[in-house]
Design a protein around this motif. Structure first.
Motif, short mmCIF file in Angstrom:
data_model
loop_
_atom_site.label_atom_id
_atom_site.label_comp_id
_atom_site.label_asym_id
_atom_site.label_seq_id
_atom_site.Cartn_x
_atom_site.Cartn_y
_atom_site.Cartn_z
N TYR A 1 0.85 -1.19 0.00
CA TYR A 1 0.00 0.00 0.00
C TYR A 1 0.89 1.25 0.00
O TYR A 1 2.07 1.20 0.37
N SER A 2 0.34 2.38 -0.38
CA SER A 2 1.08 3.63 -0.27
C SER A 2 1.47 3.87 1.19
O SER A 2 0.73 3.52 2.12
N GLY A 3 2.68 4.41 1.39
CA GLY A 3 3.17 4.62 2.74
C GLY A 3 3.67 3.35 3.41
O GLY A 3 4.01 3.36 4.60
N HIS A 4 3.74 2.26 2.68
CA HIS A 4 4.22 0.98 3.19
C HIS A 4 5.34 0.47 2.28
O HIS A 4 5.32 0.69 1.06
N GLY A 5 6.27 -0.25 2.87
CA GLY A 5 7.29 -0.93 2.08
C GLY A 5 7.99 -0.03 1.08
O GLY A 5 8.48 1.05 1.42
N GLU A 6 7.98 -0.45 -0.18
CA GLU A 6 8.69 0.27 -1.23
C GLU A 6 7.79 1.19 -2.05
O GLU A 6 8.24 1.78 -3.03
N SER A 7 6.53 1.31 -1.66
CA SER A 7 5.63 2.22 -2.36
C SER A 7 5.88 3.65 -1.91
O SER A 7 6.48 3.90 -0.87
N SER A 8 5.39 4.59 -2.69
CA SER A 8 5.59 6.00 -2.37
C SER A 8 4.68 6.44 -1.22
O SER A 8 3.72 5.75 -0.87
#
Length: 253
Positions: free
Chosen positions: A61-68
């Motif tokens: 999800y956004s704001g998680h892991g490698e997402s923006s």
């Protein structure tokens, strides 16, 4: 480990993902709050899908892991939009979401958004409505006042650094509750829940089971399993639940 590919999601958010081509229905793993797609369950199911020749998608999800994006700027509705957009953009035909913790809530929101595409559903320690029933309900008067006036409060976590809970997350969560209005699940559903889970109670699992309208829904309680639900025994149970749902779906086509 290979680098992720990126999907252009809602409002310019770039979502990192890994995709395995294969036979449908697509299995889509939906992770928990502040987790990422490199977790034990996601990688185990990806390996299982590759072995079975099954189409599989995992993403952040956004704001998680490698997402923006920043976690603190996100909320349940944003991540539901991420989920719907990437599923619509990268998969076709029937899907079987596998939702872990907050991902269980996301799976239920996805079921509401695109019921015609659901072939089955598996939840693991599903946490529907937790922003209201766990966070807000558990806040002290001082914490409620802090969220309201300062817009954020920090909560300790058993698994990582403290969670920053924002006023927007609470308010947005109220706009996405699934246990306060009809919840129709038009497919076989298997729910897994550990009795030693300190983040999601068995009462939550039973409440979901009682609340949903579904012709084929089962809850499995696993003695002494914790919230991670990722030891060998639990991974085997996830595989079994997913296999059962896919088998039932194939028989009803």
């Amino acid at each position: 480990m290979t680098s992720p590919t990126f999907f252009d999601g809602p409002d310019g958010r770039r979502l990192a993902y890994h995709q395995t081509d294969g036979a449908g229905p697509w299995v889509v793993f939906l992770g928990g709050l502040k987790s990422d797609m490199k977790g034990t369950k996601a990688l185990h199911l990806e390996a299982w899908a590759q072995q079975e020749g099954r189409a599989f998608l995992r993403f952040d999800y956004s704001g998680h892991g490698e997402s923006s994006g920043s976690f603190e700027e996100g909320a349940i509705g944003d991540w539901a939009e991420d989920t719907a957009a990437i599923v619509a953009g990268l998969t076709e035909g029937p899907i079987v979401p596998v939702g872990s913790s907050m991902g269980g809530w996301q799976a239920l929101l996805l079921a509401r958004r695109m019921p015609e595409r659901l072939a089955g559903l598996v939840t693991i320690a599903a946490a529907p409505d937790f922003t209201e029933d766990s966070y807000w309900a558990g806040f002290s008067e001082a914490q409620r006042a802090q969220v309201t006036t300062e817009g954020r409060v920090e909560l300790p976590s058993d698994y990582m650094e403290p969670y920053v809970i924002t006023r927007r997350m609470i308010e947005d969560g109220r706009a996405n509750l699934v246990l306060r209005s009809p919840l129709v699940l038009p497919c076989p559903v298997r729910c897994l829940q550990g009795t030693a889970d300190t983040a999601v109670t068995t009462e939550t699992a039973l409440r979901l089971l009682d609340h949903a309208t579904c012709d084929d829904m089962r809850l499995t309680l696993v003695k002494d399993a914790d919230h991670r639900f990722s030891d060998d025994r639990c991974l085997a149970l996830i595989e079994a639940a997913l296999t059962e749902v896919l088998t039932v779906a194939a028989e009803t086509v």
